[in-house]
Design an enzyme around this catalytic site. Sequence first.
Site, short mmCIF file in Angstrom:
data_model
loop_
_atom_site.label_atom_id
_atom_site.label_comp_id
_atom_site.label_asym_id
_atom_site.label_seq_id
_atom_site.Cartn_x
_atom_site.Cartn_y
_atom_site.Cartn_z
N GLY A 26 0.81 -1.21 0.00
CA GLY A 26 0.00 0.00 0.00
C GLY A 26 0.84 1.25 0.00
O GLY A 26 2.07 1.21 -0.08
N LYS A 27 0.18 2.38 0.12
CA LYS A 27 0.86 3.66 0.07
C LYS A 27 1.61 3.98 1.35
O LYS A 27 2.43 4.88 1.40
CB LYS A 27 -0.12 4.78 -0.25
CG LYS A 27 -1.35 4.84 0.68
CD LYS A 27 -2.34 5.88 0.17
CE LYS A 27 -3.60 5.93 1.03
NZ LYS A 27 -4.44 4.76 0.83
N GLU A 28 1.34 3.21 2.42
CA GLU A 28 2.01 3.49 3.69
C GLU A 28 2.83 2.32 4.20
O GLU A 28 3.72 2.51 5.03
CB GLU A 28 0.98 3.85 4.75
CG GLU A 28 0.03 2.69 5.05
CD GLU A 28 -0.91 3.01 6.19
OE1 GLU A 28 -0.53 2.73 7.33
OE2 GLU A 28 -2.00 3.51 5.92
N VAL A 31 2.54 -5.43 3.68
CA VAL A 31 1.99 -6.38 4.65
C VAL A 31 2.32 -7.80 4.19
O VAL A 31 2.11 -8.15 3.02
CB VAL A 31 0.46 -6.20 4.79
CG1 VAL A 31 -0.08 -7.20 5.80
CG2 VAL A 31 0.14 -4.78 5.24
N LYS A 44 3.09 -5.93 9.38
CA LYS A 44 2.95 -4.69 8.63
C LYS A 44 4.25 -3.91 8.74
O LYS A 44 4.64 -3.47 9.83
CB LYS A 44 1.77 -3.87 9.18
CG LYS A 44 1.50 -2.59 8.39
CD LYS A 44 0.20 -1.94 8.87
CE LYS A 44 -0.15 -0.73 8.02
NZ LYS A 44 -1.45 -0.14 8.40
N GLU A 122 -2.98 -9.63 14.23
CA GLU A 122 -3.88 -10.70 13.80
C GLU A 122 -4.11 -10.67 12.29
O GLU A 122 -4.23 -9.61 11.69
CB GLU A 122 -5.21 -10.53 14.52
CG GLU A 122 -6.32 -11.46 14.07
CD GLU A 122 -7.68 -11.06 14.63
OE1 GLU A 122 -8.63 -11.84 14.45
OE2 GLU A 122 -7.78 -9.98 15.24
N VAL A 124 -6.75 -11.14 9.68
CA VAL A 124 -8.21 -11.20 9.53
C VAL A 124 -8.50 -12.20 8.42
O VAL A 124 -8.11 -11.98 7.26
CB VAL A 124 -8.80 -9.82 9.20
CG1 VAL A 124 -10.32 -9.92 9.06
CG2 VAL A 124 -8.42 -8.81 10.28
N ASP A 168 -9.90 8.14 7.79
CA ASP A 168 -9.74 7.75 6.38
C ASP A 168 -10.57 6.51 6.07
O ASP A 168 -10.13 5.60 5.39
CB ASP A 168 -8.27 7.49 6.06
CG ASP A 168 -8.03 7.39 4.55
OD1 ASP A 168 -8.51 8.26 3.82
OD2 ASP A 168 -7.38 6.43 4.12
N ASP A 199 -6.06 -0.21 9.15
CA ASP A 199 -5.29 0.98 8.75
C ASP A 199 -5.65 2.21 9.59
O ASP A 199 -6.51 3.01 9.21
CB ASP A 199 -5.48 1.28 7.27
CG ASP A 199 -4.86 0.22 6.38
OD1 ASP A 199 -4.02 -0.54 6.88
OD2 ASP A 199 -5.22 0.14 5.20
#
Length: 306
Positions: A26-28, A31, A44, A122, A124, A168, A199
């Site tokens: 992702g952008k941040e 994972v 993460k 965790e 999901v 967000d 997030d």
Amino acid sequence: MKTPSRIEPLVTDGLVDSVLRQLMSGKEAMVYVVQCGDEIRCAKVYKEANKRGFHTAVDYTEGRKVKNSRQARAMAKRSRYGRQEQESAWQHAEVDALRRLAAAGVRVPVPYNFHEGVLLMELVADEDGEPAPRLNDLSLTEEEAIKYHAMLIRQVVYMLCAGIVHGDLSEYNVHQHVVLGDLSEYNVLVDSNGPVIIDLPQAVDAAANNNAQRMLERDVDNLADYFGQFAPALLQTRYGPEIWALYENGALHPESELTGTFEEAETAVNLDEVMEVIDAAQHEEDVRQAGRALAAAAEQPADDDI
């Protein structure tokens, strides 16, 4: 797969046995699905600030607590130490938020450890143990849309009761994702029991951040926009201002009954007070004009001087 360098310290310290595969980029953050003893978890890995295309704006960081005044000064000056501390605070914000929200009964991934810039949490999963799909990957019936929307609105209430606004919650904010060039990053997953919120590095303190109301109402509007595709009646709801009004008045609790409607309060105008203000302003202007006239007259030459 080969262990990413950022996860190697967790392997060395016995927190992770092996990395099974990459789950998302992702952008941040990146994972990964990892093996931890008998359990499958997520790791993460936060991207460095200069490689991250996500919010670090003051709108999100306003009101966040810092360790001490030295840290605050360094962060304000943007020194090397200050940037390091700001990055650390940014990453810890998600860990802290997840712990608070999990304790408050919000459906979020359970955080297990935060080590060397890696959040171990965790996974999901669906009924088969596979990573749960994103909400946007599902095709919903009208009934499912109404059900999931109601569940997420209740989660928003739980979050606000815990003093947190997501900031967000916008898995259907098409314009945002087009601008960022990243349509693969979403922040709601769906397991066998319903939506799970993910997030949270941009989560804000509802009491300390002046932007909290706007962000909460935007989150709720985004949910209505998304689920409104499948259940158009949801487009007419106004849960955001209703929830915030209850919160501001100290009347919000986890099981508060909501209607989805909200009427802006109309403040009655006191005409007498308005006229008093106008009269006072007119009096001040008359005094100023009289003063100017006296000053002008004093500057005129007397008849004996002509």
